[in-house]
Scaffold this active site. Structure first.
Site, PDB file in Angstrom:
ATOM      1  N   TYR A  32       0.829  -1.207   0.000  1.00 40.52           N
ATOM      2  CA  TYR A  32       0.000   0.000   0.000  1.00 40.52           C
ATOM      3  C   TYR A  32       0.858   1.250   0.000  1.00 40.52           C
ATOM      4  O   TYR A  32       2.066   1.196   0.250  1.00 40.52           O
ATOM      5  CB  TYR A  32      -0.967   0.005   1.190  1.00 40.52           C
ATOM      6  CG  TYR A  32      -0.366   0.466   2.512  1.00 40.52           C
ATOM      7  CD1 TYR A  32       0.475  -0.368   3.241  1.00 40.52           C
ATOM      8  CD2 TYR A  32      -0.637   1.734   3.031  1.00 40.52           C
ATOM      9  CE1 TYR A  32       1.021   0.050   4.456  1.00 40.52           C
ATOM     10  CE2 TYR A  32      -0.094   2.156   4.240  1.00 40.52           C
ATOM     11  CZ  TYR A  32       0.736   1.312   4.943  1.00 40.52           C
ATOM     12  OH  TYR A  32       1.284   1.736   6.130  1.00 40.52           O
ATOM     13  N   ARG A  51       8.262   3.697  -4.549  1.00 40.45           N
ATOM     14  CA  ARG A  51       8.289   2.912  -3.300  1.00 40.45           C
ATOM     15  C   ARG A  51       7.315   1.744  -3.402  1.00 40.45           C
ATOM     16  O   ARG A  51       7.612   0.631  -2.966  1.00 40.45           O
ATOM     17  CB  ARG A  51       7.964   3.825  -2.111  1.00 40.45           C
ATOM     18  CG  ARG A  51       8.118   3.130  -0.773  1.00 40.45           C
ATOM     19  CD  ARG A  51       8.027   4.091   0.400  1.00 40.45           C
ATOM     20  NE  ARG A  51       6.695   4.680   0.535  1.00 40.45           N
ATOM     21  CZ  ARG A  51       6.361   5.571   1.477  1.00 40.45           C
ATOM     22  NH1 ARG A  51       7.262   5.988   2.352  1.00 40.45           N
ATOM     23  NH2 ARG A  51       5.148   6.048   1.533  1.00 40.45           N
ATOM     24  N   ARG A 100      -7.432 -21.587   0.138  1.00 37.09           N
ATOM     25  CA  ARG A 100      -6.464 -20.917   1.006  1.00 37.09           C
ATOM     26  C   ARG A 100      -5.179 -21.734   1.000  1.00 37.09           C
ATOM     27  O   ARG A 100      -5.157 -22.864   1.457  1.00 37.09           O
ATOM     28  CB  ARG A 100      -7.006 -20.782   2.428  1.00 37.09           C
ATOM     29  CG  ARG A 100      -6.014 -20.119   3.380  1.00 37.09           C
ATOM     30  CD  ARG A 100      -6.567 -19.961   4.779  1.00 37.09           C
ATOM     31  NE  ARG A 100      -5.561 -19.396   5.674  1.00 37.09           N
ATOM     32  CZ  ARG A 100      -4.622 -20.105   6.306  1.00 37.09           C
ATOM     33  NH1 ARG A 100      -4.563 -21.405   6.151  1.00 37.09           N
ATOM     34  NH2 ARG A 100      -3.736 -19.511   7.085  1.00 37.09           N
ATOM     35  N   HIS A 102      -0.856 -21.055   1.408  1.00 40.05           N
ATOM     36  CA  HIS A 102       0.175 -20.041   1.683  1.00 40.05           C
ATOM     37  C   HIS A 102       0.983 -19.683   0.441  1.00 40.05           C
ATOM     38  O   HIS A 102       1.233 -18.526   0.163  1.00 40.05           O
ATOM     39  CB  HIS A 102       1.131 -20.519   2.781  1.00 40.05           C
ATOM     40  CG  HIS A 102       0.530 -20.541   4.149  1.00 40.05           C
ATOM     41  ND1 HIS A 102      -0.525 -21.347   4.488  1.00 40.05           N
ATOM     42  CD2 HIS A 102       0.831 -19.843   5.255  1.00 40.05           C
ATOM     43  CE1 HIS A 102      -0.843 -21.147   5.744  1.00 40.05           C
ATOM     44  NE2 HIS A 102      -0.042 -20.227   6.242  1.00 40.05           N
ATOM     45  N   LYS A 147       6.305  -1.508   2.447  1.00 37.82           N
ATOM     46  CA  LYS A 147       5.023  -0.951   2.901  1.00 37.82           C
ATOM     47  C   LYS A 147       3.934  -1.973   2.591  1.00 37.82           C
ATOM     48  O   LYS A 147       3.211  -1.850   1.594  1.00 37.82           O
ATOM     49  CB  LYS A 147       4.776   0.404   2.204  1.00 37.82           C
ATOM     50  CG  LYS A 147       3.932   1.360   3.037  1.00 37.82           C
ATOM     51  CD  LYS A 147       4.094   2.793   2.570  1.00 37.82           C
ATOM     52  CE  LYS A 147       3.096   3.739   3.202  1.00 37.82           C
ATOM     53  NZ  LYS A 147       3.132   3.865   4.650  1.00 37.82           N
ATOM     54  N   GLU A 179      11.921   3.585  14.411  1.00 38.81           N
ATOM     55  CA  GLU A 179      10.956   4.582  13.931  1.00 38.81           C
ATOM     56  C   GLU A 179       9.763   4.562  14.864  1.00 38.81           C
ATOM     57  O   GLU A 179       9.834   4.017  15.971  1.00 38.81           O
ATOM     58  CB  GLU A 179      10.564   4.287  12.482  1.00 38.81           C
ATOM     59  CG  GLU A 179       9.934   2.915  12.289  1.00 38.81           C
ATOM     60  CD  GLU A 179       9.486   2.646  10.852  1.00 38.81           C
ATOM     61  OE1 GLU A 179       9.307   3.583  10.076  1.00 38.81           O
ATOM     62  OE2 GLU A 179       9.282   1.456  10.535  1.00 38.81           O
ATOM     63  N   LEU A 203      10.668   2.130   7.583  1.00 36.15           N
ATOM     64  CA  LEU A 203      10.086   2.516   6.297  1.00 36.15           C
ATOM     65  C   LEU A 203      10.820   3.759   5.769  1.00 36.15           C
ATOM     66  O   LEU A 203      11.000   4.720   6.529  1.00 36.15           O
ATOM     67  CB  LEU A 203       8.603   2.847   6.469  1.00 36.15           C
ATOM     68  CG  LEU A 203       7.925   3.060   5.114  1.00 36.15           C
ATOM     69  CD1 LEU A 203       7.577   1.718   4.496  1.00 36.15           C
ATOM     70  CD2 LEU A 203       6.699   3.924   5.248  1.00 36.15           C
TER      71      LEU A 203
HETATM   72  N1  PDD Z   1       2.410   5.635   7.391  1.00 36.15           N
HETATM   73  N2  PDD Z   1       7.051   4.609   9.153  1.00 36.15           N
HETATM   74  C1  PDD Z   1       5.906   3.897   9.177  1.00 36.15           C
HETATM   75  C2  PDD Z   1       5.896   2.581   9.896  1.00 36.15           C
HETATM   76  C3  PDD Z   1       4.749   4.395   8.543  1.00 36.15           C
HETATM   77  O1  PDD Z   1       3.621   3.666   8.546  1.00 36.15           O
HETATM   78  C4  PDD Z   1       4.804   5.667   7.901  1.00 36.15           C
HETATM   79  C5  PDD Z   1       3.623   6.259   7.206  1.00 36.15           C
HETATM   80  C6  PDD Z   1       6.027   6.378   7.908  1.00 36.15           C
HETATM   81  C7  PDD Z   1       6.170   7.717   7.229  1.00 36.15           C
HETATM   82  O2  PDD Z   1       6.181   7.588   5.818  1.00 36.15           O
HETATM   83  P1  PDD Z   1       5.701   8.797   4.872  1.00 36.15           P
HETATM   84  O3  PDD Z   1       6.495   9.999   5.272  1.00 36.15           O
HETATM   85  O4  PDD Z   1       6.031   8.326   3.500  1.00 36.15           O
HETATM   86  O5  PDD Z   1       4.221   8.995   5.121  1.00 36.15           O
HETATM   87  C8  PDD Z   1       7.116   5.813   8.552  1.00 36.15           C
HETATM   88  C9  PDD Z   1       1.241   6.044   6.664  1.00 36.15           C
HETATM   89  C10 PDD Z   1       0.939   7.496   6.732  1.00 36.15           C
HETATM   90  C11 PDD Z   1       0.079   5.132   7.076  1.00 36.15           C
HETATM   91  O6  PDD Z   1       0.327   3.955   7.230  1.00 36.15           O
HETATM   92  O7  PDD Z   1      -1.055   5.617   7.208  1.00 36.15           O
END
Ligand code: PDD
Length: 285
Positions: A32, A51, A100, A102, A147, A179, A203
């Site tokens: 996503y 990304r 289903r 894996h 992501k 993070e 991320l």
């Molecule tokens: N999340 N780290 C994580 C684990 C995140 O889920 C996000 C953003 C970021 C920041 O990434 P960016 O600057 O590209 O938004 C860092 C989004 C906003 C979400 O999951 O809703």
């Protein structure tokens, strides 16, 4: 009711349906993106799509669209919704199988889903006072650079903060800062902005990149390096960054004040630089 996009069709969000056999539902098998849109212009679209491409490649899931096709779908979705500033959510899953299993099915069509909402950035009182955060051990997997929609660990970690009346959980792995549960983290020590280097443990945030670019452009002293947990606990300032939170000061960590317990000077400066950048560069494309 907002309009969403599902597998080639634009339709009201409450009419969108997917199969319970979708691997996104059964396994969290998908990627996503969250793309902020300012004055109907998607911000850093190329970087978001790149990304997404990295995540899909790592999941061995062929990207169903090229960059030009993604841009058309996103612009159309943005045009059909009411808000000038939006937050576009985009998801690709491996699709629906008949069983289903894996292991990846041989022939399934990926499910492509996008929705949009008003972009809600932090309100004035949060900006003025900053937010509270707690800390936790980072118990996620070793591909946090991807992501993926498999966000249960992130959800548990965010809920850990919310249950204590806090906005974010700051994560440490083996004594080092990684993070936040849904944000990247910056700290300030002795006038220098510090943030960890990109790795498989975090991320690669688009906002993280923008903040580092702004720091370089405006001669804000900064360093990208590994950060010890103790350095975070003794920081003068802590900020969280993301597409929706922008640059938001964290003013307490685990109940103790960060610095003097108010948003610090470098965080206020970076927030102002970000707002200026947003209202000039971002809004003009
Ligand atoms: N999340 N780290 C994580 C684990 C995140 O889920 C996000 C953003 C970021 C920041 O990434 P960016 O600057 O590209 O938004 C860092 C989004 C906003 C979400 O999951 O809703």
């Amino acid at each position: 009711m907002s309009t969403c996009y599902l597998d080639g069709r634009y339709l009201p969000l409450d009419q969108a349906r997917i199969s319970p056999m979708d691997r996104g539902f059964l396994f969290g098998d998908g990627a996503y993106e969250v793309i902020p849109v300012y004055s109907r212009r998607p911000f850093r679209l190329e970087e978001h799509i790149a990304r997404l491409g990295n995540t899909l490649a790592a999941l061995q899931l062929p990207d169903p669209h090229n960059a030009g096709e993604w841009a058309v779908i996103i612009r159309e979705l943005v045009a059909t919704n009411d808000w000038e500033d939006q937050s576009v959510y985009l998801q690709v899953t491996r699709g629906a199988d008949t069983k289903r299993n894996h292991a990846f099915p041989a022939q399934v069509t990926p499910t492509v889903f996008l929705m949009s909402d008003a972009l809600l950035t932090p309100p004035a009182d949060q900006l003025a006072s900053g937010v509270a955060a707690v800390s936790a051990a980072d118990f996620r997997w070793l591909r946090c650079d991807l992501k993926t929609v498999a966000l249960l660990a992130n959800c548990l970690l965010r809920q850990h903060a919310v249950a204590q009346g806090c906005a974010e959980t700051i994560l440490f792995r083996d004594g080092f800062l990684t993070e936040g549960s849904a944000s990247n983290i910056f700290i300030v020590r002795d006038g220098v902005v510090l943030t960890p280097p990109k790795s498989h443990l975090m991320l690669p945030g688009i906002t993280y990149d923008v903040v580092l670019e702004l720091a370089a452009r405006h001669d804000v002293a900064h360093e990208v390096r590994e950060i010890l947990e103790d350095e975070v606990r003794g920081a003068d300032e802590i900020w969280m960054t993301s597409s929706t939170k922008e640059v938001l000061a964290v003013t307490t960590l685990d109940g103790r004040p960060v610095g003097d317990g108010r948003p610090g000077p470098l965080g206020r400066r970076m927030h102002a630089l970000y707002q200026d950048f947003k209202n000039t560069v971002m809004r003009s494309g």
